[in-house]
Design a protein around this motif. Structure first.
Motif, PDB file in Angstrom:
ATOM      1  N   THR A   9     -61.029 -20.323  70.631  1.00  0.00           N
ATOM      2  CA  THR A   9     -61.451 -18.966  70.297  1.00  0.00           C
ATOM      3  C   THR A   9     -62.335 -19.005  69.058  1.00  0.00           C
ATOM      4  N   ALA A  14     -60.005 -14.066  68.253  1.00  0.00           N
ATOM      5  CA  ALA A  14     -60.684 -13.703  69.499  1.00  0.00           C
ATOM      6  C   ALA A  14     -61.143 -12.251  69.452  1.00  0.00           C
ATOM      7  N   HIS A  18     -62.936 -11.074  74.730  1.00  0.00           N
ATOM      8  CA  HIS A  18     -62.833 -12.525  74.891  1.00  0.00           C
ATOM      9  C   HIS A  18     -64.107 -13.142  75.461  1.00  0.00           C
ATOM     10  N   THR A  21     -64.616 -16.709  73.951  1.00  0.00           N
ATOM     11  CA  THR A  21     -63.610 -17.726  74.231  1.00  0.00           C
ATOM     12  C   THR A  21     -64.221 -18.809  75.102  1.00  0.00           C
ATOM     13  N   GLU A 103     -56.571 -22.818  70.883  1.00  0.00           N
ATOM     14  CA  GLU A 103     -55.525 -21.885  71.293  1.00  0.00           C
ATOM     15  C   GLU A 103     -54.557 -22.456  72.313  1.00  0.00           C
ATOM     16  N   PHE A 119     -55.749 -15.940  80.656  1.00  0.00           N
ATOM     17  CA  PHE A 119     -55.870 -14.504  80.452  1.00  0.00           C
ATOM     18  C   PHE A 119     -54.684 -13.728  81.005  1.00  0.00           C
ATOM     19  N   ILE A 122     -52.203 -13.064  78.052  1.00  0.00           N
ATOM     20  CA  ILE A 122     -52.651 -12.304  76.889  1.00  0.00           C
ATOM     21  C   ILE A 122     -52.214 -10.855  77.022  1.00  0.00           C
TER      22      ILE A 122
END
Length: 160
Positions: A9, A14, A18, A21, A103, A119, A122
């Protein structure tokens, strides 16, 4: 064949979408092997690109000398092999030195699968402290799974 993807990130955390990323596959780079100094220059690894270019040039010059053909081949092939195996690591080290955060490390077959895995973990919100509803992943019940063995081995139906 499963690959590993490093998730980086941007410095400062971030962004909400994103978009910055980065997913970098941790493994051998075929293009880095075939075109080492060009691949390094494309990824803005300038000093490494110059070093690879000089090594490839020296190797080519040695291949033209009588009796040194094998040495020149070893230098050029060794340079290509080194960039093929360590090129992605050089990219990651450059980004980390600029403040990018490492990350996650995700094992996946393809880039889109790695992105989906990352994702999906998240937490997203609407900005008013109300989280978005998460999709319900229904893996099915254990009764839905088959009890047949595979290739004569014990069946893996979730139990021991």
């Amino acid at each position: 064949m499963t690959s590993s993807y490093l998730v980086l990130t941007a410095p400062g955390g971030a962004d909400t979408t994103h978009e910055k990323t980065r997913f970098i596959r941790d493994g051998f780079s075929v293009l880095g092997f075939m075109f080492p100094w060009i691949w390094l220059a494309v990824h803005r690894l300038w000093l490494y690109a110059i070093a690879a270019f000089l090594l490839q040039t020296i190797g080519g010059a040695l291949m033209d000398q009588p009796g040194l053909w094998l040495v020149g081949l070893a230098v050029t092939f060794g340079t290509s092999l080194l960039v093929g195996f360590e090129g992605q690591n050089l990219r990651v080290r450059k980004l980390v030195s600029k403040g990018w955060q490492d990350e996650a490390l995700i094992s996946a077959d393809r880039l889109d699968v790695a992105e989906e895995i990352y994702f999906s973990e998240i937490q997203t919100d609407l900005g008013d402290d109300t989280p978005l509803p998460s999709p319900q992943w229904d893996g099915g019940s254990r009764a839905d799974r088959g009890t047949a063995t595979s290739l004569g081995l014990f069946g893996f139906d979730g139990g021991r």
